[in-house]
Design a protein around this motif. Structure first.
Motif, short mmCIF file in Angstrom:
data_model
loop_
_atom_site.label_atom_id
_atom_site.label_comp_id
_atom_site.label_asym_id
_atom_site.label_seq_id
_atom_site.Cartn_x
_atom_site.Cartn_y
_atom_site.Cartn_z
N CYS A 1 6.61 33.41 20.15
CA CYS A 1 7.53 32.42 20.30
C CYS A 1 7.22 31.22 19.11
O CYS A 1 7.86 30.16 19.43
N ASP B 1 7.15 32.89 13.74
CA ASP B 1 7.98 31.81 13.17
C ASP B 1 9.38 32.34 13.43
O ASP B 1 9.50 33.44 13.56
N PRO B 2 10.30 31.52 13.16
CA PRO B 2 11.57 31.90 13.23
C PRO B 2 11.91 33.25 12.60
O PRO B 2 12.62 34.17 13.06
N GLY B 3 11.62 33.30 11.31
CA GLY B 3 11.91 34.55 10.56
C GLY B 3 11.22 35.89 11.27
O GLY B 3 11.73 36.75 11.29
N ARG C 1 12.86 36.88 14.29
CA ARG C 1 14.43 37.43 14.16
C ARG C 1 13.93 39.05 13.82
O ARG C 1 14.72 39.80 14.24
N GLY D 1 13.35 29.65 25.17
CA GLY D 1 14.87 29.39 24.85
C GLY D 1 15.05 29.89 23.29
O GLY D 1 16.10 30.28 22.61
N ALA D 2 13.80 29.26 22.50
CA ALA D 2 14.15 29.48 21.01
C ALA D 2 14.10 31.30 20.63
O ALA D 2 15.08 31.47 20.05
N ALA E 1 17.59 32.50 21.73
CA ALA E 1 18.88 32.12 20.93
C ALA E 1 18.86 33.02 19.74
O ALA E 1 19.78 33.63 19.32
N ILE E 2 17.60 33.59 19.12
CA ILE E 2 17.49 34.46 18.45
C ILE E 2 18.07 36.01 18.62
O ILE E 2 18.59 36.61 18.07
N ALA F 1 21.51 35.95 18.71
CA ALA F 1 22.13 36.09 17.37
C ALA F 1 21.94 37.49 16.92
O ALA F 1 22.78 38.02 15.70
N ASP G 1 17.37 30.77 10.60
CA ASP G 1 16.60 31.14 11.70
C ASP G 1 15.69 29.71 12.46
O ASP G 1 15.73 29.64 13.51
N TYR H 1 16.53 28.37 16.13
CA TYR H 1 15.09 28.48 17.07
C TYR H 1 15.18 27.19 17.89
O TYR H 1 15.09 26.95 19.03
N GLY I 1 18.08 26.73 20.54
CA GLY I 1 18.04 27.51 21.71
C GLY I 1 16.78 26.91 22.38
O GLY I 1 17.03 27.01 23.65
N ALA J 1 17.71 25.87 26.27
CA ALA J 1 16.94 26.23 27.59
C ALA J 1 16.64 25.06 28.18
O ALA J 1 16.58 25.13 29.61
#
Lengths: 260, 260, 260, 260
Positions: C37, C43-45, C48, C94-95, C98-99, C102, D87, D91, D94, D98
């Motif tokens: 996470c 990382d966010p990418g 995802r 939470g992060a 959210a992903i 989506a 992304d 992140y 989210g 949370a």
């Protein structure tokens, strides 16, 4: 022999848009500046401005390396290996040294920060790793550590001159360690008491522990704080009290008085 | 006069538990190692192991400072000020220099990384900031930059020796800039073509641009890559091709041949 | 009653330009994916892409929160407070949630990573903090923890369903804790032995400790590894061995078999 | 129809040991809090305390995602791709959502921070990426953007309700963009002028640009600042001036007045 002591203060602990401490004021009152190196605080711009100001003020410049933990301000212990510590201390010293060189000055000392300082006070392998990194970079650097700590012992064993540090506003345990901040009586608030303890540390080499026993300690440098509104008034009072007791406030690198 | 060229490769771009590149292989084939300094890649342990290996291999050690962007690997341009660049480059050079000192060696050159390299190729104020930081740290360091770039011009203006870099496997625009990687034809895949272009850069000082025009460039050092499986085979072929054309592969600091 | 077990694997532990693991292969063999996470990896990418791939493969998606230590990959213990742990676990869950939203899916479980997992196995206050953060976010999330650990106890006390995890390729101490990796015999190399231990954990609820004694443990999910070249061959052998013993490999959220 | 406007303020921009802003005071004066999500400022503990205080004060809670640049406080533009933006915004939303859930509340809006806000005002692809991430997470979230910006246009195109933001203390260019802070006249210091401009934005939908021309803009929410000593006195004066002109200060989610 004349009595003397150095006064040091942590500085350069701002970061990006965030400010911490009142470095300009502190520089008027102390003789050694421990400058954060980017791991627990400080960024290259803050480091440069702090070095410049300390140099202009005639204050000795030291590296203040910490653990890689900006969010915890280097105060959270981490289980890092001696090899990791050795390399990360070397990295931080080198970074600050380059900035000092660009400002036409150089480093005089190294004082580990926060959790790294505390870990190195009691853990010989970490202490030795720090000593190795300092010695590998520059054997003339003075290593600051808690009076009686493993860090000073390992520094001496590595051939370094060391400076034994006292904390006039902190309670001591009978074994010479600092009373943890989690304890309510860890920090002393009474300025008169702080000054008396400082004078006694320098003139007698003793401080009274929490159980009333006497701890013997040599003190080359006293730690002062710069991050609270009333901090500099206390430092000025400390200076006056020390001088009134015949103790000269003096940079360590100017007279070689460290108890190496 | 005999022909000669340096071969450089980015190294030490692993980070913590993540590995990048095949540095051990690359060190057998190049003469200059550009070592990441912790901002875009590298950590103190990786830096130390890379310095040690390069020193053992007789490869010249250089700092490879980048933008503070681990997640973007220093490849995303950031709107940083010249003052910020100057301080962050100084920080990174100093950090690596300390590690080099601990390993009994020293830095020979500085080559900015990724987006910083590209920004400094065309932005005179950023280029001058980098040149100032290098000169402030050590006037004997060689500054690597794109042939014909603002970085080389500013490096010379700051009194530094510079090394003009060519990219044998990259397409060039008529103005001497590299074709952006976003273009499909930016990277050349044909090994024979890469070798021919390298030889021609060194022997004739020319390369054919994407529109067929000829770009004039002096090349002191050629960039090689170490992060793909077949990369070292290509570097070996490049070495062989250069030597077959009478070009000696040689460290720049050993003979002072940089086109300063 | 039919025997069943979940197979889980840590995933999404690449970061920026650095790759780790062979997630695509692992997704063919396991039933639960623990996705990093952003604190110790990811990382966010990366998050995802990993969520998308796990969802497409029908593998249950879980959050794999860690300590904020990219360079140490979340494997170095840090002295963080329960309140800090609670908030940082919530942040990470939470992060990822959210992903997942989506991508049209949702989280099924939470498994702490590395040092956080180990600290939560033995420290009740940290374990309770993690349980609070999971419960505050979504009471339907399943909490994964070491069989017999404080984390499972605190998870149950917080009203969560928990999944008891076994490690077929790790040595156990007589008290049910894992033999530390610093010990030479901590990891078992013999595939046949690993399969036998896995089968026995599921069918008998026992594993033999390093001193020859028997440890009793309930196992809902078995940990598999994805980061070494031969890892997936071992996981396939494990699957085959489990199925040959009449054990179904099945996601926990599909049948509610967790030993809550 | 009655006139109304929302007042928003960036909050939760402390980080670790560093404090920024006077959030407690600001919460008494505004109706929407834009809370930093850990990329440019904020940490999980700061986020939680800020959410709790905003919720207790009845102030609408919004995510304030930024670029991943703590040292630059998210104010330095970075060349990130739309996919990266999508992304990283997801992140951050989210993570804050949370924390809001754990505090018994929920997000009402999203306002990008600093360089991300500015880039999204003029770059349609980045604006669309932000709109996609908000819509993918929760279609009921209100998207805050500069009046007349690409961000609002893309938000509407994605089916989101948007809130058009005005800056009463900033100079405007004839095209409706903000005069860059690098210009000496970018920020207005005269409180009476700031109040007059705010009132006129809400009542007439106009503001006078730097060349004397009139810019037409709809304003649902006005940006206020919380990080300087006199900031809250100005906000109180602004409130008084707006109310004296018959304008109600009101949360946007309470009456649906946003000009979507």
């Amino acid at each position: 022999m004349s009595l003397r002591v150095d006064l040091n203060c942590d500085m350069g602990e701002s970061f990006g848009a965030w400010t911490m401490g009142r470095d300009a004021e502190a520089l008027r009152n102390v003789t050694s500046a421990n400058i954060a190196c980017g791991y627990h605080a400080g960024d290259p711009g803050v480091m440069r401005r702090t070095v410049r100001a300390a140099h202009a003020a005639g204050v000795a410049i030291g590296a203040h390396p910490g653990l890689p933990d900006l969010c915890g301000f280097g105060r959270r212990e981490m289980h890092v290996s001696p090899a990791e510590i050795e390399d990360m201390v070397l990295y931080q010293i080198g970074a600050l040294a380059a900035i000092a060189a660009a400002e036409g000055t150089r480093l005089r000392h190294v004082k580990p920060h926060g959790a790294l300082y505390n870990m190195a006070a009691r853990n010989e392998r970490l202490a030795a790793a720090i000593a190795r990194s300092v010695a590998a970079f520059d054997r003339d650097l003075l290593l600051f550590g808690l009076a009686g700590s493993a860090l000073l012992a390992e520094g001496r064993a590595a051939g370094l001159r060391v400076a034994s540090e006292g904390f006039a506003d902190r309670a001591y345990e009978p074994d010479g360690s600092l009373t943890p901040r989690s304890r309510p009586d860890a920090v002393l608030d009474d300025p008169a008491l702080v000054v008396r303890r400082a004078v006694r540390m320098v003139t007698e080499g003793r401080v009274t522990a929490t159980d009333g026993s006497e701890v013997t300690l040599l003190v080359d440098t006293l730690c002062t704080h710069g991050d609270t509104p009333g901090a500099q008034a206390l430092v000025q009072r400390l200076r006056a009290g020390l001088e009134a007791s015949g103790i000269a406030i003096m940079r360590l690198d100017r007279d070689g008085s460290a108890h190496a």
